[in-house]
Design an enzyme around this catalytic site. Structure first.
Site, PDB file in Angstrom:
ATOM      1  N   ASN A  14       0.832  -1.205   0.000  1.00 48.70           N
ATOM      2  CA  ASN A  14       0.000   0.000   0.000  1.00 48.70           C
ATOM      3  C   ASN A  14       0.866   1.254   0.000  1.00 48.70           C
ATOM      4  O   ASN A  14       0.533   2.246  -0.644  1.00 48.70           O
ATOM      5  CB  ASN A  14      -0.940   0.004   1.199  1.00 48.70           C
ATOM      6  CG  ASN A  14      -2.231  -0.748   0.922  1.00 48.70           C
ATOM      7  OD1 ASN A  14      -2.936  -0.457  -0.034  1.00 48.70           O
ATOM      8  ND2 ASN A  14      -2.537  -1.725   1.757  1.00 48.70           N
ATOM      9  N   ARG A  66       5.788  -0.218  27.215  1.00 49.72           N
ATOM     10  CA  ARG A  66       4.903   0.295  26.172  1.00 49.72           C
ATOM     11  C   ARG A  66       4.806   1.820  26.218  1.00 49.72           C
ATOM     12  O   ARG A  66       4.691   2.478  25.194  1.00 49.72           O
ATOM     13  CB  ARG A  66       3.503  -0.320  26.340  1.00 49.72           C
ATOM     14  CG  ARG A  66       2.646  -0.238  25.091  1.00 49.72           C
ATOM     15  CD  ARG A  66       3.203  -1.122  23.992  1.00 49.72           C
ATOM     16  NE  ARG A  66       2.463  -0.978  22.749  1.00 49.72           N
ATOM     17  CZ  ARG A  66       2.631  -1.762  21.699  1.00 49.72           C
ATOM     18  NH1 ARG A  66       3.514  -2.742  21.733  1.00 49.72           N
ATOM     19  NH2 ARG A  66       1.943  -1.564  20.599  1.00 49.72           N
ATOM     20  N   ASN A 108      -6.851   4.952   7.970  1.00 46.39           N
ATOM     21  CA  ASN A 108      -6.416   3.552   7.929  1.00 46.39           C
ATOM     22  C   ASN A 108      -7.077   2.852   6.744  1.00 46.39           C
ATOM     23  O   ASN A 108      -8.190   3.185   6.355  1.00 46.39           O
ATOM     24  CB  ASN A 108      -6.836   2.855   9.234  1.00 46.39           C
ATOM     25  CG  ASN A 108      -6.452   1.384   9.261  1.00 46.39           C
ATOM     26  OD1 ASN A 108      -5.285   1.040   9.084  1.00 46.39           O
ATOM     27  ND2 ASN A 108      -7.419   0.515   9.482  1.00 46.39           N
ATOM     28  N   HIS A 110      -8.468  -0.838   5.576  1.00 46.39           N
ATOM     29  CA  HIS A 110      -8.850  -2.138   6.125  1.00 46.39           C
ATOM     30  C   HIS A 110      -9.363  -3.026   4.994  1.00 46.39           C
ATOM     31  O   HIS A 110     -10.147  -2.566   4.160  1.00 46.39           O
ATOM     32  CB  HIS A 110      -9.943  -1.974   7.191  1.00 46.39           C
ATOM     33  CG  HIS A 110     -10.331  -3.274   7.824  1.00 46.39           C
ATOM     34  ND1 HIS A 110      -9.542  -3.890   8.777  1.00 46.39           N
ATOM     35  CD2 HIS A 110     -11.394  -4.089   7.618  1.00 46.39           C
ATOM     36  CE1 HIS A 110     -10.118  -5.034   9.127  1.00 46.39           C
ATOM     37  NE2 HIS A 110     -11.239  -5.173   8.442  1.00 46.39           N
ATOM     38  N   GLU A 148     -10.763   6.071  18.717  1.00 49.34           N
ATOM     39  CA  GLU A 148     -10.275   5.222  19.811  1.00 49.34           C
ATOM     40  C   GLU A 148     -10.677   3.758  19.664  1.00 49.34           C
ATOM     41  O   GLU A 148     -10.101   2.885  20.324  1.00 49.34           O
ATOM     42  CB  GLU A 148     -10.792   5.759  21.167  1.00 49.34           C
ATOM     43  CG  GLU A 148     -10.103   7.031  21.638  1.00 49.34           C
ATOM     44  CD  GLU A 148     -10.631   8.302  20.973  1.00 49.34           C
ATOM     45  OE1 GLU A 148     -10.114   9.384  21.295  1.00 49.34           O
ATOM     46  OE2 GLU A 148     -11.542   8.217  20.120  1.00 49.34           O
ATOM     47  N   ASP A 151     -11.311  -0.041  14.006  1.00 52.56           N
ATOM     48  CA  ASP A 151     -12.059   0.008  12.733  1.00 52.56           C
ATOM     49  C   ASP A 151     -13.442   0.641  12.914  1.00 52.56           C
ATOM     50  O   ASP A 151     -14.397   0.280  12.237  1.00 52.56           O
ATOM     51  CB  ASP A 151     -12.216  -1.398  12.123  1.00 52.56           C
ATOM     52  CG  ASP A 151     -10.880  -2.082  11.893  1.00 52.56           C
ATOM     53  OD1 ASP A 151      -9.904  -1.383  11.587  1.00 52.56           O
ATOM     54  OD2 ASP A 151     -10.815  -3.314  12.039  1.00 52.56           O
ATOM     55  N   ALA A 180      -8.866  -2.964  -4.929  1.00 51.25           N
ATOM     56  CA  ALA A 180      -9.493  -2.023  -3.989  1.00 51.25           C
ATOM     57  C   ALA A 180      -8.480  -1.198  -3.190  1.00 51.25           C
ATOM     58  O   ALA A 180      -8.449   0.027  -3.308  1.00 51.25           O
ATOM     59  CB  ALA A 180     -10.427  -2.774  -3.041  1.00 51.25           C
ATOM     60  N   GLU A 181      -7.636  -1.860  -2.397  1.00 54.24           N
ATOM     61  CA  GLU A 181      -6.745  -1.120  -1.494  1.00 54.24           C
ATOM     62  C   GLU A 181      -5.846  -0.133  -2.245  1.00 54.24           C
ATOM     63  O   GLU A 181      -5.747   1.036  -1.857  1.00 54.24           O
ATOM     64  CB  GLU A 181      -5.878  -2.087  -0.684  1.00 54.24           C
ATOM     65  CG  GLU A 181      -6.666  -2.947   0.291  1.00 54.24           C
ATOM     66  CD  GLU A 181      -5.765  -3.889   1.059  1.00 54.24           C
ATOM     67  OE1 GLU A 181      -4.704  -3.456   1.540  1.00 54.24           O
ATOM     68  OE2 GLU A 181      -6.118  -5.088   1.177  1.00 54.24           O
TER      69      GLU A 181
END
Length: 202
Positions: A14, A66, A108, A110, A148, A151, A180-181
């Protein structure tokens, strides 16, 4: 000029679609200012270097915890002062601080038609495996704003792709990427760069 940072974990197909679209005029008024990966071995970093784009690895393995990783990731983004952050196969859950800092400026891609086959655990080949198990005749891809949830952000573009007899998850994944992507992700970036889309989510 829209300044874009692309975040990617793997091969970066991508990312390549975005690089190519900027080069051939499919995306205008846009500069990719940095590519960030959480994976030091990601081929996406090589794609960025080949295109003369600043490439950086920010791996959670290289930080004590983290929180330290999240801070380093935010810093790596802020250094380039991006107008838009593009998650192009980025297998990292963004901390809320990044989502708050770049509210309505993170998108994003998906590999399904949200709200089908999305949410926690739905990424990579799993999405296509589940689509085939369900027996759907049409799948596709979605570009959406990031909030938050997983998706759950506002949808920008979707494109449908037919499921064909004999499809394996790998074959279907390839078709969804190609049809598509690689089409709608550059298209969405171009729309944002040229003020053809704004988000009214707050």
């Amino acid at each position: 000029m829209l300044k874009v940072v692309v975040c990617v974990s793997g091969g970066g197909t991508n990312l390549q679609a975005i690089i190519d679209a900027v080069a051939n005029g499919g995306i205008t008024n846009t500069e990719i200012v940095r590519v960030i990966s959480n994976n030091r071995n990601a081929y996406a970093l090589k794609r960025a270097e080949n295109a003369g784009i600043d490439a950086l690895c920010v791996s959670p393995k290289e930080y004590a915890d983290r929180e330290a990783f999240n801070e380093a990731l935010l810093e790596a983004l802020q250094e380039k002062e991006p107008d838009l952050i593009v998650l192009a196969g980025f297998l990292v859950v963004l901390p809320e601080q990044i989502i708050h800092t770049y509210r309505n400026r993170i998108i994003n891609i998906h590999p399904s038609l949200i709200p089908s086959f999305c949410g926690k655990g739905f990424y990579g080949l799993t999405v296509h495996e589940k689509a085939l198990e369900k027996g759907v005749k049409v799948t596709g891809a979605t570009v959406h704003f990031v909030d938050e949830g997983t998706d759950t952000g506002k949808i920008i573009l979707q494109k449908a792709v037919n499921v064909e007899d004999g499809d394996t998850p790998e074959i279907l994944q390839k078709r969804v990427m190609e049809q598509a992507e690689w089409v709608i992700l550059p298209q969405a970036i171009n729309m944002i760069a040229n003020n053809k889309i704004t988000s009214d989510i707050n």
